[in-house]
Design a protein around this motif. Sequence first.
Motif, PDB file in Angstrom:
ATOM      1  N   VAL A  35       0.686  -1.156   0.118  1.00  0.00           N
ATOM      2  CA  VAL A  35       0.049   0.088  -0.034  1.00  0.00           C
ATOM      3  C   VAL A  35       1.057   1.068   0.071  1.00  0.00           C
ATOM      4  N   GLU A  36       0.641   1.943  -1.040  1.00  0.00           N
ATOM      5  CA  GLU A  36       1.426   3.497  -1.151  1.00  0.00           C
ATOM      6  C   GLU A  36       0.762   4.732  -0.686  1.00  0.00           C
ATOM      7  N   VAL A  37       1.147   5.175   0.559  1.00  0.00           N
ATOM      8  CA  VAL A  37       0.363   6.396   0.797  1.00  0.00           C
ATOM      9  C   VAL A  37       0.969   7.676   0.099  1.00  0.00           C
ATOM     10  N   MET A  38      -0.086   8.290  -0.753  1.00  0.00           N
ATOM     11  CA  MET A  38       0.114   9.404  -1.235  1.00  0.00           C
ATOM     12  C   MET A  38       0.031  10.686  -0.276  1.00  0.00           C
ATOM     13  N   GLU A  39       0.856  11.324  -0.207  1.00  0.00           N
ATOM     14  CA  GLU A  39       0.729  12.755   0.457  1.00  0.00           C
ATOM     15  C   GLU A  39       0.353  13.732  -0.263  1.00  0.00           C
ATOM     16  N   ALA A  40      -0.261  14.738   0.468  1.00  0.00           N
ATOM     17  CA  ALA A  40      -0.962  15.824  -0.516  1.00  0.00           C
ATOM     18  C   ALA A  40       0.184  16.814  -0.796  1.00  0.00           C
ATOM     19  N   PRO A  41       0.132  17.385  -1.963  1.00  0.00           N
ATOM     20  CA  PRO A  41       1.084  18.330  -2.392  1.00  0.00           C
ATOM     21  C   PRO A  41       1.219  19.675  -1.667  1.00  0.00           C
ATOM     22  N   ALA A  42       2.432  19.962  -1.342  1.00  0.00           N
ATOM     23  CA  ALA A  42       2.657  21.334  -0.529  1.00  0.00           C
ATOM     24  C   ALA A  42       2.011  22.653  -1.497  1.00  0.00           C
ATOM     25  N   THR A  43       1.124  23.280  -0.678  1.00  0.00           N
ATOM     26  CA  THR A  43       0.520  24.451  -1.498  1.00  0.00           C
ATOM     27  C   THR A  43       1.571  25.471  -1.027  1.00  0.00           C
ATOM     28  N   SER A  44       1.360  26.736  -1.916  1.00  0.00           N
ATOM     29  CA  SER A  44       1.971  27.836  -1.659  1.00  0.00           C
ATOM     30  C   SER A  44       1.358  28.735  -0.576  1.00  0.00           C
ATOM     31  N   SER A  45       2.164  29.576   0.051  1.00  0.00           N
ATOM     32  CA  SER A  45       1.777  30.438   1.090  1.00  0.00           C
ATOM     33  C   SER A  45       1.216  31.711   0.335  1.00  0.00           C
ATOM     34  N   VAL A  46       1.431  32.004  -0.644  1.00  0.00           N
ATOM     35  CA  VAL A  46       1.107  33.135  -1.650  1.00  0.00           C
ATOM     36  C   VAL A  46      -0.495  32.712  -2.542  1.00  0.00           C
ATOM     37  N   SER A  47      -1.133  33.741  -2.172  1.00  0.00           N
ATOM     38  CA  SER A  47      -2.525  33.333  -3.041  1.00  0.00           C
ATOM     39  C   SER A  47      -2.170  33.631  -4.691  1.00  0.00           C
ATOM     40  N   PRO A  48      -2.673  32.702  -5.729  1.00  0.00           N
ATOM     41  CA  PRO A  48      -2.514  32.954  -6.860  1.00  0.00           C
ATOM     42  C   PRO A  48      -2.967  34.325  -7.464  1.00  0.00           C
ATOM     43  N   ALA A  49      -4.145  34.950  -6.874  1.00  0.00           N
ATOM     44  CA  ALA A  49      -4.642  36.240  -7.213  1.00  0.00           C
ATOM     45  C   ALA A  49      -3.514  37.244  -6.983  1.00  0.00           C
ATOM     46  N   PHE A  50      -2.972  37.115  -5.858  1.00  0.00           N
ATOM     47  CA  PHE A  50      -1.716  38.271  -5.604  1.00  0.00           C
ATOM     48  C   PHE A  50      -0.678  38.048  -6.902  1.00  0.00           C
ATOM     49  N   ILE A  51      -0.273  36.931  -7.297  1.00  0.00           N
ATOM     50  CA  ILE A  51       0.707  36.843  -8.287  1.00  0.00           C
ATOM     51  C   ILE A  51       0.132  37.366  -9.589  1.00  0.00           C
ATOM     52  N   VAL A  52      -1.114  37.124  -9.845  1.00  0.00           N
ATOM     53  CA  VAL A  52      -1.540  37.770 -11.101  1.00  0.00           C
ATOM     54  C   VAL A  52      -1.649  39.153 -10.952  1.00  0.00           C
ATOM     55  N   ILE A  53      -2.042  39.843 -10.118  1.00  0.00           N
ATOM     56  CA  ILE A  53      -2.023  41.012  -9.744  1.00  0.00           C
ATOM     57  C   ILE A  53      -0.703  41.906  -9.877  1.00  0.00           C
ATOM     58  N   GLY A  54       0.205  41.137  -9.227  1.00  0.00           N
ATOM     59  CA  GLY A  54       1.732  41.827  -9.241  1.00  0.00           C
ATOM     60  C   GLY A  54       2.283  41.570 -10.735  1.00  0.00           C
ATOM     61  N   VAL A  55       1.997  40.533 -11.533  1.00  0.00           N
ATOM     62  CA  VAL A  55       2.325  40.577 -12.938  1.00  0.00           C
ATOM     63  C   VAL A  55       1.753  41.853 -13.738  1.00  0.00           C
ATOM     64  N   LEU A  56       0.419  41.810 -13.371  1.00  0.00           N
ATOM     65  CA  LEU A  56      -0.260  43.069 -14.390  1.00  0.00           C
ATOM     66  C   LEU A  56       0.206  44.324 -13.889  1.00  0.00           C
ATOM     67  N   ALA A  57       0.529  44.699 -12.642  1.00  0.00           N
ATOM     68  CA  ALA A  57       1.102  45.707 -12.021  1.00  0.00           C
ATOM     69  C   ALA A  57       2.795  46.111 -12.748  1.00  0.00           C
ATOM     70  N   ALA A  58       3.340  45.118 -12.888  1.00  0.00           N
ATOM     71  CA  ALA A  58       4.885  45.041 -13.541  1.00  0.00           C
ATOM     72  C   ALA A  58       4.439  45.437 -14.944  1.00  0.00           C
ATOM     73  N   LEU A  59       3.564  44.858 -15.821  1.00  0.00           N
ATOM     74  CA  LEU A  59       3.335  45.127 -16.926  1.00  0.00           C
ATOM     75  C   LEU A  59       2.918  46.780 -17.233  1.00  0.00           C
ATOM     76  N   LEU A  60       2.212  47.096 -16.470  1.00  0.00           N
ATOM     77  CA  LEU A  60       1.711  48.337 -16.347  1.00  0.00           C
ATOM     78  C   LEU A  60       2.639  49.388 -16.198  1.00  0.00           C
ATOM     79  N   ILE A  61       3.604  49.041 -15.206  1.00  0.00           N
ATOM     80  CA  ILE A  61       4.628  50.029 -14.711  1.00  0.00           C
ATOM     81  C   ILE A  61       5.886  50.071 -16.025  1.00  0.00           C
ATOM     82  N   ALA A  62       5.951  49.066 -16.606  1.00  0.00           N
ATOM     83  CA  ALA A  62       7.007  48.711 -17.591  1.00  0.00           C
ATOM     84  C   ALA A  62       6.328  49.432 -18.750  1.00  0.00           C
ATOM     85  N   SER A  63       5.067  49.551 -19.297  1.00  0.00           N
ATOM     86  CA  SER A  63       4.599  50.064 -20.308  1.00  0.00           C
ATOM     87  C   SER A  63       4.727  51.550 -20.062  1.00  0.00           C
ATOM     88  N   GLN A  64       4.404  52.340 -18.884  1.00  0.00           N
ATOM     89  CA  GLN A  64       4.754  53.540 -18.594  1.00  0.00           C
ATOM     90  C   GLN A  64       6.078  54.066 -18.612  1.00  0.00           C
TER      91      GLN A  64
END
Length: 76
Positions: A35-64
Amino acid sequence: MHLSKALCAAAALALTSTAAFAGGVAPAVMEAPVVEVMEAPATSSVSPAFIVIGVLAALLIASQLTDDDDDAQTPI
């Protein structure tokens, strides 16, 4: 009559010898399933929404920051 007794004895001997090899008297050994015990994958402490917002902000700053001078004349 001797032939039938000899034939019966030979048949009985043949049956007992093959029965001993067929199954034996030892109980069958069954291995436990692996019997193999499968452990749950480790989750990130940062919400994916914050990553998307950060990338969008970086793109807006770079375009300016790009220097798009429409007044500049390029020599021909």
